[in-house]
Design a protein around this motif. Structure first.
Motif, PDB file in Angstrom:
ATOM      1  N   LYS A   1       0.925  -1.153   0.163  1.00 39.56           N
ATOM      2  CA  LYS A   1      -0.152  -0.108  -0.073  1.00 39.56           C
ATOM      3  C   LYS A   1       0.956   1.305  -0.244  1.00 39.56           C
ATOM      4  O   LYS A   1       0.770   2.151  -0.856  1.00 39.56           O
ATOM      5  CB  LYS A   1      -0.954   0.110   1.208  1.00 39.56           C
ATOM      6  CG  LYS A   1      -1.942  -1.009   1.363  1.00 39.56           C
ATOM      7  CD  LYS A   1      -3.153  -0.786   0.241  1.00 39.56           C
ATOM      8  CE  LYS A   1      -4.194  -0.138   0.857  1.00 39.56           C
ATOM      9  NZ  LYS A   1      -5.144   0.175  -0.282  1.00 39.56           N
ATOM     10  N   ASP A   2       1.788   1.188   0.885  1.00 41.95           N
ATOM     11  CA  ASP A   2       2.740   2.681   1.161  1.00 41.95           C
ATOM     12  C   ASP A   2       3.996   2.288   0.763  1.00 41.95           C
ATOM     13  O   ASP A   2       4.972   3.335   0.796  1.00 41.95           O
ATOM     14  CB  ASP A   2       2.622   2.689   2.577  1.00 41.95           C
ATOM     15  CG  ASP A   2       1.254   3.005   2.777  1.00 41.95           C
ATOM     16  OD1 ASP A   2       0.428   3.980   2.247  1.00 41.95           O
ATOM     17  OD2 ASP A   2       0.443   2.401   3.958  1.00 41.95           O
ATOM     18  N   GLY A   3       4.883   0.998   0.361  1.00 38.91           N
ATOM     19  CA  GLY A   3       5.812   0.885  -0.045  1.00 38.91           C
ATOM     20  C   GLY A   3       6.606  -0.220   0.680  1.00 38.91           C
ATOM     21  O   GLY A   3       5.958  -0.826   1.905  1.00 38.91           O
ATOM     22  N   LEU A   4       7.422  -0.786   0.237  1.00 45.74           N
ATOM     23  CA  LEU A   4       8.128  -2.057   0.697  1.00 45.74           C
ATOM     24  C   LEU A   4       8.812  -1.661   1.920  1.00 45.74           C
ATOM     25  O   LEU A   4       9.116  -0.614   2.249  1.00 45.74           O
ATOM     26  CB  LEU A   4       9.280  -2.287  -0.250  1.00 45.74           C
ATOM     27  CG  LEU A   4       8.848  -3.095  -1.568  1.00 45.74           C
ATOM     28  CD1 LEU A   4       9.907  -3.362  -2.453  1.00 45.74           C
ATOM     29  CD2 LEU A   4       7.945  -4.155  -1.573  1.00 45.74           C
ATOM     30  N   ALA A   5       8.908  -2.473   3.030  1.00 45.46           N
ATOM     31  CA  ALA A   5       9.029  -2.326   4.409  1.00 45.46           C
ATOM     32  C   ALA A   5       8.067  -1.604   5.325  1.00 45.46           C
ATOM     33  O   ALA A   5       7.946  -1.952   6.354  1.00 45.46           O
ATOM     34  CB  ALA A   5      10.625  -1.640   4.461  1.00 45.46           C
ATOM     35  N   LEU A   6       7.056  -1.061   4.422  1.00 47.88           N
ATOM     36  CA  LEU A   6       6.157  -0.378   5.280  1.00 47.88           C
ATOM     37  C   LEU A   6       4.908  -1.303   5.482  1.00 47.88           C
ATOM     38  O   LEU A   6       4.204  -1.223   6.387  1.00 47.88           O
ATOM     39  CB  LEU A   6       5.403   1.026   4.808  1.00 47.88           C
ATOM     40  CG  LEU A   6       6.497   1.965   4.994  1.00 47.88           C
ATOM     41  CD1 LEU A   6       6.179   3.339   4.102  1.00 47.88           C
ATOM     42  CD2 LEU A   6       7.109   2.441   6.301  1.00 47.88           C
ATOM     43  N   ASN A   7       4.642  -2.093   4.334  1.00 49.70           N
ATOM     44  CA  ASN A   7       3.585  -3.059   4.300  1.00 49.70           C
ATOM     45  C   ASN A   7       3.667  -3.954   3.232  1.00 49.70           C
ATOM     46  O   ASN A   7       3.832  -3.270   1.950  1.00 49.70           O
ATOM     47  CB  ASN A   7       2.079  -2.660   4.597  1.00 49.70           C
ATOM     48  CG  ASN A   7       2.023  -1.165   3.811  1.00 49.70           C
ATOM     49  OD1 ASN A   7       2.080  -1.257   2.544  1.00 49.70           O
ATOM     50  ND2 ASN A   7       1.347  -0.108   4.236  1.00 49.70           N
ATOM     51  N   GLU A   8       3.678  -5.255   3.324  1.00 49.83           N
ATOM     52  CA  GLU A   8       3.937  -6.166   2.206  1.00 49.83           C
ATOM     53  C   GLU A   8       2.938  -7.305   2.378  1.00 49.83           C
ATOM     54  O   GLU A   8       2.803  -7.904   3.525  1.00 49.83           O
ATOM     55  CB  GLU A   8       5.340  -6.717   2.386  1.00 49.83           C
ATOM     56  CG  GLU A   8       6.265  -5.696   2.175  1.00 49.83           C
ATOM     57  CD  GLU A   8       7.787  -6.156   2.713  1.00 49.83           C
ATOM     58  OE1 GLU A   8       7.815  -7.074   3.371  1.00 49.83           O
ATOM     59  OE2 GLU A   8       8.679  -5.578   2.351  1.00 49.83           O
ATOM     60  N   LEU A   9       2.172  -7.416   1.102  1.00 43.06           N
ATOM     61  CA  LEU A   9       1.236  -8.686   1.161  1.00 43.06           C
ATOM     62  C   LEU A   9       1.714  -9.641   0.168  1.00 43.06           C
ATOM     63  O   LEU A   9       1.811  -9.289  -0.855  1.00 43.06           O
ATOM     64  CB  LEU A   9       0.001  -8.081   0.687  1.00 43.06           C
ATOM     65  CG  LEU A   9      -1.351  -9.060   0.796  1.00 43.06           C
ATOM     66  CD1 LEU A   9      -1.689  -9.453   2.050  1.00 43.06           C
ATOM     67  CD2 LEU A   9      -2.396  -8.783  -0.046  1.00 43.06           C
ATOM     68  N   TYR A  10       2.167 -10.780   0.806  1.00 45.67           N
ATOM     69  CA  TYR A  10       2.715 -11.789  -0.059  1.00 45.67           C
ATOM     70  C   TYR A  10       1.554 -12.891  -0.394  1.00 45.67           C
ATOM     71  O   TYR A  10       1.007 -13.178   0.462  1.00 45.67           O
ATOM     72  CB  TYR A  10       3.757 -12.603   0.859  1.00 45.67           C
ATOM     73  CG  TYR A  10       5.006 -11.563   1.055  1.00 45.67           C
ATOM     74  CD1 TYR A  10       6.222 -11.891   0.357  1.00 45.67           C
ATOM     75  CD2 TYR A  10       5.037 -10.947   2.022  1.00 45.67           C
ATOM     76  CE1 TYR A  10       7.386 -11.189   0.494  1.00 45.67           C
ATOM     77  CE2 TYR A  10       6.280 -10.263   2.387  1.00 45.67           C
ATOM     78  CZ  TYR A  10       7.459 -10.349   1.578  1.00 45.67           C
ATOM     79  OH  TYR A  10       8.581  -9.421   2.089  1.00 45.67           O
ATOM     80  N   ILE A  11       1.607 -12.973  -1.711  1.00 43.96           N
ATOM     81  CA  ILE A  11       0.622 -14.309  -2.192  1.00 43.96           C
ATOM     82  C   ILE A  11       1.308 -15.395  -2.896  1.00 43.96           C
ATOM     83  O   ILE A  11       1.824 -15.079  -3.812  1.00 43.96           O
ATOM     84  CB  ILE A  11      -0.573 -13.567  -3.326  1.00 43.96           C
ATOM     85  CG1 ILE A  11      -1.053 -12.104  -2.482  1.00 43.96           C
ATOM     86  CG2 ILE A  11      -1.499 -14.423  -3.867  1.00 43.96           C
ATOM     87  CD1 ILE A  11      -1.468 -11.127  -3.582  1.00 43.96           C
ATOM     88  N   ILE A  12       1.445 -16.314  -1.947  1.00 44.27           N
ATOM     89  CA  ILE A  12       2.107 -17.417  -2.308  1.00 44.27           C
ATOM     90  C   ILE A  12       1.333 -18.516  -2.840  1.00 44.27           C
ATOM     91  O   ILE A  12       0.828 -19.205  -1.600  1.00 44.27           O
ATOM     92  CB  ILE A  12       3.349 -17.663  -1.386  1.00 44.27           C
ATOM     93  CG1 ILE A  12       4.165 -16.679  -1.271  1.00 44.27           C
ATOM     94  CG2 ILE A  12       4.239 -18.756  -1.648  1.00 44.27           C
ATOM     95  CD1 ILE A  12       4.935 -16.351   0.160  1.00 44.27           C
ATOM     96  N   GLY A  13       1.377 -19.373  -3.826  1.00 48.07           N
ATOM     97  CA  GLY A  13       0.717 -20.414  -4.172  1.00 48.07           C
ATOM     98  C   GLY A  13       1.328 -21.510  -5.129  1.00 48.07           C
ATOM     99  O   GLY A  13       2.467 -21.224  -5.725  1.00 48.07           O
ATOM    100  N   ASN A  14       0.925 -22.486  -5.032  1.00 43.73           N
ATOM    101  CA  ASN A  14       1.363 -23.666  -5.918  1.00 43.73           C
ATOM    102  C   ASN A  14       2.433 -24.238  -5.589  1.00 43.73           C
ATOM    103  O   ASN A  14       3.380 -24.568  -6.326  1.00 43.73           O
ATOM    104  CB  ASN A  14       1.040 -23.425  -7.285  1.00 43.73           C
ATOM    105  CG  ASN A  14      -0.270 -23.473  -7.856  1.00 43.73           C
ATOM    106  OD1 ASN A  14      -1.028 -24.366  -7.473  1.00 43.73           O
ATOM    107  ND2 ASN A  14      -0.441 -22.324  -8.571  1.00 43.73           N
ATOM    108  N   ILE A  15       3.001 -24.074  -4.088  1.00 46.32           N
ATOM    109  CA  ILE A  15       4.271 -24.523  -3.606  1.00 46.32           C
ATOM    110  C   ILE A  15       4.071 -25.917  -3.525  1.00 46.32           C
ATOM    111  O   ILE A  15       3.415 -26.525  -2.736  1.00 46.32           O
ATOM    112  CB  ILE A  15       4.479 -23.959  -2.308  1.00 46.32           C
ATOM    113  CG1 ILE A  15       4.559 -22.305  -2.574  1.00 46.32           C
ATOM    114  CG2 ILE A  15       5.789 -24.474  -1.978  1.00 46.32           C
ATOM    115  CD1 ILE A  15       5.725 -21.964  -3.582  1.00 46.32           C
ATOM    116  N   ALA A  16       4.903 -26.697  -4.309  1.00 48.71           N
ATOM    117  CA  ALA A  16       5.003 -28.200  -4.459  1.00 48.71           C
ATOM    118  C   ALA A  16       5.955 -28.934  -3.256  1.00 48.71           C
ATOM    119  O   ALA A  16       6.804 -28.072  -3.040  1.00 48.71           O
ATOM    120  CB  ALA A  16       5.322 -28.522  -5.664  1.00 48.71           C
ATOM    121  N   ASP A  17       5.950 -30.028  -3.066  1.00 49.75           N
ATOM    122  CA  ASP A  17       6.851 -30.652  -2.135  1.00 49.75           C
ATOM    123  C   ASP A  17       8.253 -30.244  -2.747  1.00 49.75           C
ATOM    124  O   ASP A  17       8.472 -30.482  -3.679  1.00 49.75           O
ATOM    125  CB  ASP A  17       6.733 -32.250  -2.397  1.00 49.75           C
ATOM    126  CG  ASP A  17       7.269 -33.073  -1.184  1.00 49.75           C
ATOM    127  OD1 ASP A  17       6.791 -33.107  -0.068  1.00 49.75           O
ATOM    128  OD2 ASP A  17       8.343 -33.440  -1.517  1.00 49.75           O
TER     129      ASP A  17
END
Length: 189
Positions: free
Chosen positions: A56-72
């Motif tokens: 929203k306001d810049g890296l290190a201030l707020n970060e939303l990580y969306i991580i998917g399909n991580i396999a074994d």
């Protein structure tokens, strides 16, 4: 000297990052569908090939990580230190093992210099799937406390996670309602 180098690195990273507007509408990212209630900025140059990073306001201030399909056998971040490898996801991990996996991933991605603490962890429905939500915290070397709010699910032996990281002062509370709304909208394909 380390603090100056870190500050210069963050300034360089922030100034080089190209952003793209994410509108408040349904989006599907690596097998995760979510709906933000306001605009975010997508960062080009993600921390992993199977992730997106929004702010929203810049890296290190707020970060939303969306991580998917991580396999074994895969990690949730890119490894930057061969001497301190990131842990790999294993299909069939129990919730407490997933908790340790996320905590160790965060710690090792910071060069092992932080201790990640669990504030809370509870089961939570993610669409029609059972997952869990965990709140973590850690202090950076300079003393800044960071809060982590993560929603985690495993479906068809793959890991899916949305994680909000921000300084505990101001930014964690400022977007709490937005993050709760996003977490409530999540479903895994």
């Amino acid at each position: 000297m380390k603090h100056i180098a870190l500050a210069l690195f963050l300034l360089t990273l922030t100034s080089c990052a190209a952003f793209k507007l994410v509108k408040p509408q349904s989006a599907t990212v690596h097998g995760i569908t979510l709906t933000p209630t306001s605009s975010w900025n997508k960062v080009n140059g993600n921390p992993h090939k199977k992730s997106q990073l929004w702010t929203k306001d810049g890296l290190a201030l707020n970060e939303l990580y969306i991580i998917g399909n991580i396999a074994d056998g895969e990690t949730i971040f890119k490894s930057s230190n061969k001497e301190l490898p990131l842990p790999s996801f294993k299909a069939g991990m129990l919730p407490n093992e997933l908790e340790e996996f996320v905590k160790t991933s965060l710690k090792n991605s910071h060069g092992g210099s932080i201790n990640v603490n669990t504030e809370s962890m509870a089961p939570q429905m993610i669409g029609e799937d059972v997952g869990f939500r965990m709140e973590l915290s850690y202090f950076l070397e300079g003393g800044l406390k960071k809060s982590v709010d993560a929603l985690v699910a495993v479906k068809n032996d793959k890991l899916y996670m949305v994680m909000y990281v921000s300084p505990s002062l101001h930014y964690a509370e400022r977007y709490k309602a937005e993050v709760n709304s996003i977490f409530g909208s999540i479903s895994v394909l």
